[in-house]
Design an enzyme around this catalytic site. Structure first.
Site, PDB file in Angstrom:
ATOM      1  CD  GLU A  77      12.340  -5.534   0.409  1.00  0.00           C
ATOM      2  OE1 GLU A  77      13.401  -6.131   0.623  1.00  0.00           O
ATOM      3  OE2 GLU A  77      12.214  -4.716  -0.513  1.00  0.00           O
ATOM      4  CB  CYS A  79       8.751  -9.380 -11.754  1.00  0.00           C
ATOM      5  SG  CYS A  79       7.729 -10.068 -13.049  1.00  0.00           S
ATOM      6  CB  CYS A 105       3.419 -11.980 -13.157  1.00  0.00           C
ATOM      7  SG  CYS A 105       5.093 -12.641 -13.143  1.00  0.00           S
TER       8      CYS A 105
END
Ligand SMILES: [Zn+2]
Ligand SMILES: [Zn+2]
Length: 268
Positions: A188, A198, A222
């Site tokens: 969040e 993503c 990532c």
């Protein structure tokens, strides 16, 4: 090769979405780094650089411990000062924003927490104010429940820890519940910092429809999402990994620990 290029070798490709999962019937746009740079977002500046957590409700010792650990995690994940404000009792909620759900539990209208509780309590140096409650939340009358709600531009959000432990936090489900709370809250706040869902890899910023889906996502951002985060906050990537490593080690979050270790190994 940059840090992000190197750790991108450890990104795990997303699998094809199954019915019921977030991506199954949504057509979200891939947010490139260039898209991200153009997005309106919250960026830490010297006078406004602290993440605040506001606990609301009646917490037992285990729940208090979960909040303190979440604070530690967010401080580590974002590499920003993070503080917990004094607990607010749930008696701040008027009758009109409460209801009894079919399981007998009292639920609180999530929008009220944002607009009437958090918005006017944001400390001067607060970049983000995130409410955490042990009460179950609902977003509108026709909905059963919601894990949380946020106003991204205003940097205000609320998360309920109620369902992360199936309504009853115990020593036995503590680690699983903590794993969920740190993922949802860093996700969040990631949105507040301008990072969209993503589509690059398995990542804490993946959209989610259920706790099962959340459980299948990594707490690890990532390489692309880390690049976005780092461009706003400018922390030391290596230090962040080492801090995360000790957090996961101490909390026995072993699968996350192994991912950090893999990134550290790749860098060396
Ligand atoms: Zn999201
Ligand atoms: Zn990502």
């Amino acid at each position: 090769m940059t840090y992000f290029d190197k750790i991108s070798f450890n990104d795990v490709k997303l699998s094809r979405p199954q019915p019921g999962e977030w991506r199954y019937n949504r057509d979200e746009k891939f947010q490139t780094f260039a898209d991200f740079q153009k997005t309106r977002k919250i960026i830490p500046v010297q006078e406004k650089n602290t993440i605040y957590l506001q606990p609301i409700g009646e917490f037992n010792d285990l729940q208090k411990k979960e909040i303190i650990l979440t604070k530690e995690y967010l401080k580590t994940y974002f590499q920003l000062e993070t503080k917990v404000l004094p607990i607010l009792s749930s008696n701040i909620f008027p009758k009109s924003v409460k209801r009894i759900f079919k399981d007998g539990q009292e639920q609180i209208l999530a929008g009220y927490v944002l607009d009437s509780v958090l918005m006017n309590r944001k400390p001067k140096d607060a970049l983000v104010l995130m409410g955490i409650t042990e009460r179950d939340l609902f977003p509108k009358p026709e909905w059963n429940y919601v894990f949380g709600l946020a106003s991204y531009e205003k940097g205000v959000g609320v998360t309920s820890m109620y369902r992360f432990a199936d309504g009853n936090l115990t020593e036995a489900n503590f680690t699983q519940s903590l794993g969920r709370l740190i993922k949802i809250s860093s996700h969040e706040i990631g949105h507040m910092f301008g990072i969209s869902h993503c589509l690059n890899a398995n990542c804490v910023m993946n959209g989610t429809n259920s706790l099962t889906e959340t459980d299948s996502h990594f707490a690890r951002a990532c390489s692309l999402c880390q690049q976005k985060l780092n461009s706003s906050t400018c922390y030391n990537n290596n230090k962040r990994l080492l801090d995360l490593k000790s957090f996961f080690e101490n909390q026995h979050l072993n699968s996350e620990l192994s991912k950090v270790q893999k990134d550290l190994n790749t860098l060396n």
